[in-house]
Write an enzyme that holds these catalytic residues in place. Sequence first.
Site, short mmCIF file in Angstrom:
data_model
loop_
_atom_site.label_atom_id
_atom_site.label_comp_id
_atom_site.label_asym_id
_atom_site.label_seq_id
_atom_site.Cartn_x
_atom_site.Cartn_y
_atom_site.Cartn_z
N ASN A 152 37.31 39.49 24.18
CA ASN A 152 36.10 40.84 24.33
C ASN A 152 37.35 41.93 24.79
O ASN A 152 36.73 42.94 24.11
CB ASN A 152 35.23 40.53 25.23
N GLU A 250 37.48 35.83 37.34
CA GLU A 250 36.76 37.20 36.99
C GLU A 250 35.47 36.12 36.03
O GLU A 250 36.54 35.76 34.43
CB GLU A 250 37.66 37.91 36.16
N CYS A 284 31.56 41.48 30.78
CA CYS A 284 31.44 41.28 31.48
C CYS A 284 30.34 42.29 32.54
O CYS A 284 29.53 41.55 32.78
CB CYS A 284 32.97 40.58 32.19
N GLU A 458 40.63 42.80 40.43
CA GLU A 458 41.99 42.98 40.34
C GLU A 458 42.05 44.50 40.09
O GLU A 458 41.49 45.10 40.46
CB GLU A 458 41.53 42.49 38.75
P1 NAD Z 1 36.34 31.53 27.47
O1 NAD Z 1 35.51 30.70 29.26
O2 NAD Z 1 35.11 30.37 26.65
O3 NAD Z 1 37.65 31.90 27.26
C1 NAD Z 1 38.07 32.71 27.88
C2 NAD Z 1 39.54 32.07 28.18
O4 NAD Z 1 39.61 31.11 28.51
C3 NAD Z 1 40.17 31.73 26.60
O5 NAD Z 1 41.21 32.62 26.12
C4 NAD Z 1 39.87 30.53 25.99
O6 NAD Z 1 40.61 29.92 25.21
C5 NAD Z 1 39.78 29.96 27.42
N1 NAD Z 1 39.85 28.30 27.83
C6 NAD Z 1 38.66 27.93 27.40
N2 NAD Z 1 38.29 26.74 27.73
C7 NAD Z 1 39.45 26.63 28.75
C8 NAD Z 1 40.07 25.43 29.33
N3 NAD Z 1 39.15 24.27 29.75
N4 NAD Z 1 41.37 25.34 30.26
C9 NAD Z 1 41.73 26.18 30.13
N5 NAD Z 1 41.55 27.94 29.62
C10 NAD Z 1 40.41 27.83 28.55
O7 NAD Z 1 34.86 32.64 27.58
P2 NAD Z 1 34.50 33.80 26.23
O8 NAD Z 1 33.17 33.20 25.41
O9 NAD Z 1 36.02 34.09 25.96
O10 NAD Z 1 34.98 35.35 26.97
C11 NAD Z 1 33.46 35.41 27.01
C12 NAD Z 1 33.36 35.22 28.88
O11 NAD Z 1 34.09 36.14 29.91
C13 NAD Z 1 31.83 35.66 29.42
O12 NAD Z 1 31.09 34.95 30.36
C14 NAD Z 1 32.18 37.39 29.90
O13 NAD Z 1 31.48 37.78 31.90
C15 NAD Z 1 34.09 36.70 30.68
N6 NAD Z 1 34.10 38.22 31.22
C16 NAD Z 1 34.88 38.13 32.44
C17 NAD Z 1 35.03 39.79 32.51
C18 NAD Z 1 35.49 39.86 34.33
O14 NAD Z 1 36.52 40.55 34.68
N7 NAD Z 1 34.62 38.89 35.24
C19 NAD Z 1 35.93 40.12 31.72
C20 NAD Z 1 35.77 39.40 30.32
C21 NAD Z 1 35.07 38.35 30.26
#
Ligand code: NAD
Length: 487
Positions: A152, A250, A284, A458
């Site tokens: 995102n 995060e 997020c 962060e």
């Molecule tokens: P996701 O958890 O599906 O993926 C995030 C990252 O993790 C990607 O690079 C993905 O390839 C990787 N990933 C997926 N499975 C994995 C595994 N088993 N082991 C290691 N890495 C793995 O999340 P998303 O759908 O890409 O992103 C959206 C989510 O991220 C939402 O829940 C959002 O709230 C959160 N987010 C949080 C913050 C914050 O700072 N708190 C910021 C941005 C997004």
Amino acid sequence: MSTDTAVKGPLIGEERVVAAATRELIEPSTGKALAVVGLAGEDDVAAAVAAARQALGGKWCRRGTAERSLLLHRLADAVEAEAPALSELEARNVGKPITSVEAEVGAAIRTFRYFASVVGGVGGDAGRPSGSLLHYSLRAPVGVCAQIVPWNYPLMMAAWKLAPALAAGCTTVLKPDPSTPLTALRLGELALEVGFPPGVVNVLPGDGPTIGAALVAHPGVDKVAFTGSTATGGEVMRLASQPIKRISLELGGKSPSLIFADADLDDAIPSAVWSIYTCAGQSCEARSRVLVERAVLDQVLERFAERAGRLVVGDPLARETEVGSLISTAHRDKVHGMVESAVGDGAELLGGGAPAAGPGAFYPPTLLRAEDHSIDAVQREIFGPVAIVIPFEDEADAIRLANDTEYGLMATVWTADMARAHRVAAALDVGTVGLNMPYTSFPGVGFGGTKQSGFGRELSRETLDLYTETRSVLAWTGKRAASPIAP
Ligand code: NAD
């Protein structure tokens, strides 16, 4: 390993390696092909960790804080010089409005500059705890970091991860999401161009459950920094436990705007609209729950719906666009399914709620109203342009509802009564509270969550603690005492 310049693929050391597989990236706002990217294979994980380990033990570990600061400033300069191209690439890849992405690229630049400026503080401490006993501490880099970011905010999240790690003297393997790796790959190249030694920044676009998981589990990794969903964060935590690694997470959110009856509604309503619909709700920190004091409920609903209905949705590259597309048609369909479930659970649909026709993954700003705080649409992250308004009766009720989800990322409070604003801020179990202001992140201000939104902060000085180990050194400087705590 040989290089392949035709397709942008994994960056390991100073080489772009031949990818294990390729993926065609689709522009989500048009459905058209954008680029082909090379994805990392399992061998690349081992090679990248080895490159990072080698760089850590090489010249990099002898670079002092002044040199690391200079390199971070040079990286900020390089991103600044390419800001227009990076912004356009990101807008096309993610489907977000160009004006939003320009702000994110600016935030990435400021993040590099912030950590360039505070890196001098990664020193240590000194004192004389007793008699002739001298103590000092050294802050050593934690080592090789696996840094995993979502789709995102690809460039900004990469900057949030890389800047503190590089300031602290660590080396990194950055894994962007495979659907949005282009700006992170360019950032890796820029790091090399400005003089970071090869292997200090490695970039591995790859699938999460295979490449991400292998990276997190790799015994050569010392620290894992992850941004993504709460479900994946739990899996990352498990994978990072054998052998034990330092970890920061995060994760997701279901953050509220709290609008009290005495608030300046001319400010609160457009700000609350912005807080959920920017990035089409795929943030997020999206304030997706709008808690409104019942006395002003009808007025807020009417004005919120009117403002949301006027948002300009469309071409991410058009400067007047306020809301772009979602990341993919599959994600749009998931969002729509959750809106339909919400209506099935008794929520009232007051605007939007139907996917737009056409090839792009567009979904209109959608407004729901519910009385029941337990339904899925209130409790679960939808990650789309969907606001749900819930009334509250008084301050205690507002706090109770605000804290009544598993998440704890942030909240925004709208009230003219500043004593109440500070009382409510103290009672909210979240990482960040905005008082009469919707913005959430500034370099220097810790960003992160409580509860299922993760842990670790962060973007601030304390982030450097995540990337350093403290080594305490003790020495006698005079007569050796029988015991350092002897009188
Ligand atoms: P996701 O958890 O599906 O993926 C995030 C990252 O993790 C990607 O690079 C993905 O390839 C990787 N990933 C997926 N499975 C994995 C595994 N088993 N082991 C290691 N890495 C793995 O999340 P998303 O759908 O890409 O992103 C959206 C989510 O991220 C939402 O829940 C959002 O709230 C959160 N987010 C949080 C913050 C914050 O700072 N708190 C910021 C941005 C997004």
